[in-house]
Design a protein around this motif. Structure first.
Motif, PDB file in Angstrom:
ATOM      1  N   VAL A   5       6.352  -5.801 -10.081  1.00  0.00           N
ATOM      2  CA  VAL A   5       6.662  -5.085  -8.847  1.00  0.00           C
ATOM      3  C   VAL A   5       6.822  -3.604  -9.143  1.00  0.00           C
ATOM      4  N   GLY A   6       6.569  -2.796  -8.106  1.00  0.00           N
ATOM      5  CA  GLY A   6       6.861  -1.374  -8.192  1.00  0.00           C
ATOM      6  C   GLY A   6       8.277  -1.153  -7.729  1.00  0.00           C
ATOM      7  N   LEU A  64      -0.676  -9.639  -1.405  1.00  0.00           N
ATOM      8  CA  LEU A  64       0.003  -8.864  -0.371  1.00  0.00           C
ATOM      9  C   LEU A  64       0.439  -9.827   0.721  1.00  0.00           C
ATOM     10  N   VAL A  65       1.697  -9.764   1.105  1.00  0.00           N
ATOM     11  CA  VAL A  65       2.247 -10.680   2.109  1.00  0.00           C
ATOM     12  C   VAL A  65       2.286  -9.983   3.467  1.00  0.00           C
ATOM     13  N   ALA A 124       0.842  -1.194   0.000  1.00  0.00           N
ATOM     14  CA  ALA A 124       0.000   0.000   0.000  1.00  0.00           C
ATOM     15  C   ALA A 124       0.877   1.243   0.000  1.00  0.00           C
ATOM     16  N   THR A 125       1.604   1.430  -1.073  1.00  0.00           N
ATOM     17  CA  THR A 125       2.543   2.534  -1.250  1.00  0.00           C
ATOM     18  C   THR A 125       2.417   3.039  -2.684  1.00  0.00           C
ATOM     19  N   PRO A 126       3.001   4.197  -3.001  1.00  0.00           N
ATOM     20  CA  PRO A 126       3.007   4.635  -4.407  1.00  0.00           C
ATOM     21  C   PRO A 126       3.624   3.599  -5.343  1.00  0.00           C
ATOM     22  N   GLY A 127       4.666   2.905  -4.860  1.00  0.00           N
ATOM     23  CA  GLY A 127       5.254   1.852  -5.679  1.00  0.00           C
ATOM     24  C   GLY A 127       4.270   0.728  -5.954  1.00  0.00           C
ATOM     25  N   GLY A 128       3.417   0.409  -4.971  1.00  0.00           N
ATOM     26  CA  GLY A 128       2.379  -0.592  -5.173  1.00  0.00           C
ATOM     27  C   GLY A 128       1.378  -0.152  -6.230  1.00  0.00           C
ATOM     28  N   GLU A 160      -8.310  -4.493   3.378  1.00  0.00           N
ATOM     29  CA  GLU A 160      -8.671  -3.130   2.994  1.00  0.00           C
ATOM     30  C   GLU A 160      -7.695  -2.594   1.954  1.00  0.00           C
ATOM     31  N   TRP A 161      -6.397  -2.848   2.169  1.00  0.00           N
ATOM     32  CA  TRP A 161      -5.400  -2.393   1.195  1.00  0.00           C
ATOM     33  C   TRP A 161      -5.612  -3.056  -0.166  1.00  0.00           C
ATOM     34  N   LEU A 162      -5.939  -4.354  -0.137  1.00  0.00           N
ATOM     35  CA  LEU A 162      -6.166  -5.060  -1.402  1.00  0.00           C
ATOM     36  C   LEU A 162      -7.431  -4.572  -2.092  1.00  0.00           C
TER      37      LEU A 162
END
Length: 290
Positions: free
Chosen positions: A104-105, A35-36, A9-13, A61-63
């Motif tokens: 990947v980001g 997500l791990v 849950a980041t900009p890279g994601g 929630e992140w997913l």
């Protein structure tokens, strides 16, 4: 074809999801987003409840937020995996889901141009048995909705066949133009080189590009745009910078000769390319020795 996004849950994601959507739409593939999270550690949440429940709810929630970034024309499924090691968890997910490509980001960690590789991404680039696609920083906001063309950076060392094979497969799958690129870096030549050495290096690069072009012409569907190019420069970075790059381009590179068979290892040439490229890069594992 099944694509797997390793999500945070980041900009890279978000960049990884955007590249996953771009590739899935182009290659007519389904998209998994995983997500791990770490295993339960009850002592950390002794007074507030189950650590696992709290983290699992957050992961879901992140997913859900990640899935909301995927347009309706792309089929997406989300997954929560549990593992002490994030990279190991993603690789196990790729095996369980029978993924053909991991996305990947690249942002987060040591800066390399538009690509900045964090520790998890570095681990994946040293251990994945399937190709890994790196989304440059900001791809979630500025990236293309589809791949426009593929460039395969063909090398001069033995074992480059698997890179060409994978590039041909993706080109045919997505009905994409394919450009075969051979680089000549004067920094890689002997210090006391002669003009003849430089001429021979260029001639060898031209020959390599022509052989790859001949192979590709036999295997790609009729009518597929196919070109070859030789880029020269004082360094790998200079050579890559002389090449025209467009919105929607993707570059494919092979693993370092240091890689174990069927494993990735980001080599020095690919790392140098990342310093100057703003397009996604797909790194292909080394093949088994014959």
């Amino acid at each position: 074809m099944k694509l797997l996004v390793a999500y945070l849950a980041t900009p890279g994601g978000e960049d990884a999801v955007a590249l996953g959507v771009c590739l899935a739409r182009t290659l007519k593939a389904s998209l998994d987003i995983s997500l791990v999270i770490p295993p339960d550690r009850p002592e950390a949440f002794a007074s507030t409840g189950s650590y696992a429940d709290v983290l699992d709810d957050a992961a879901k929630e992140w997913l859900a937020q990640a899935a909301a970034l995927v347009p309706d024309d792309v089929t997406v499924t989300t997954h929560v995996a549990v593992d002490e090691n994030s990279a190991d968890g993603i690789l196990k997910e790729a095996e369980r889901l029978q993924s053909t490509l991991l996305i990947v980001g690249a942002s987060g960690g040591g800066l390399i141009g538009r690509h900045s590789l964090g520790s998890v991404v570095n681990d994946l680039l040293h251990s994945s048995s399937i190709p890994v696609a790196l989304a440059p920083r900001g791809f979630g906001h500025t990236g293309s909705s589809r791949v426009r063309a593929i460039t395969a950076a063909i090398g001069r060392r033995p074992g480059a066949e698997i890179l060409l094979d994978t590039a041909l497969e993706l080109s045919a799958q997505g009905v994409l133009p394919l450009r075969l690129l051979s680089l000549v870096s004067r920094d890689d030549m002997p210090p006391r080189r002669s003009p003849q050495d430089e001429q021979e290096a260029t001639a060898h690069a031209v020959e390599l590009a022509q052989r790859a072009l001949d192979t590709a012409q036999k295997r790609l569907p009729d009518g597929t745009p196919l070109t070859s190019a030789v880029a020269e420069g004082r360094s790998v970075e200079d050579a890559v910078a002389t090449v025209d790059w467009h919105h929607g381009d993707v570059i494919m590179v092979g693993s370092s000769r240091l890689a174990a068979p069927r494993r990735l290892f980001l080599g020095s040439t690919a790392a140098k390319m990342l310093r100057v490229l703003a397009v996604p890069m797909i790194v292909v594992p080394r093949q088994e020795p014959q």
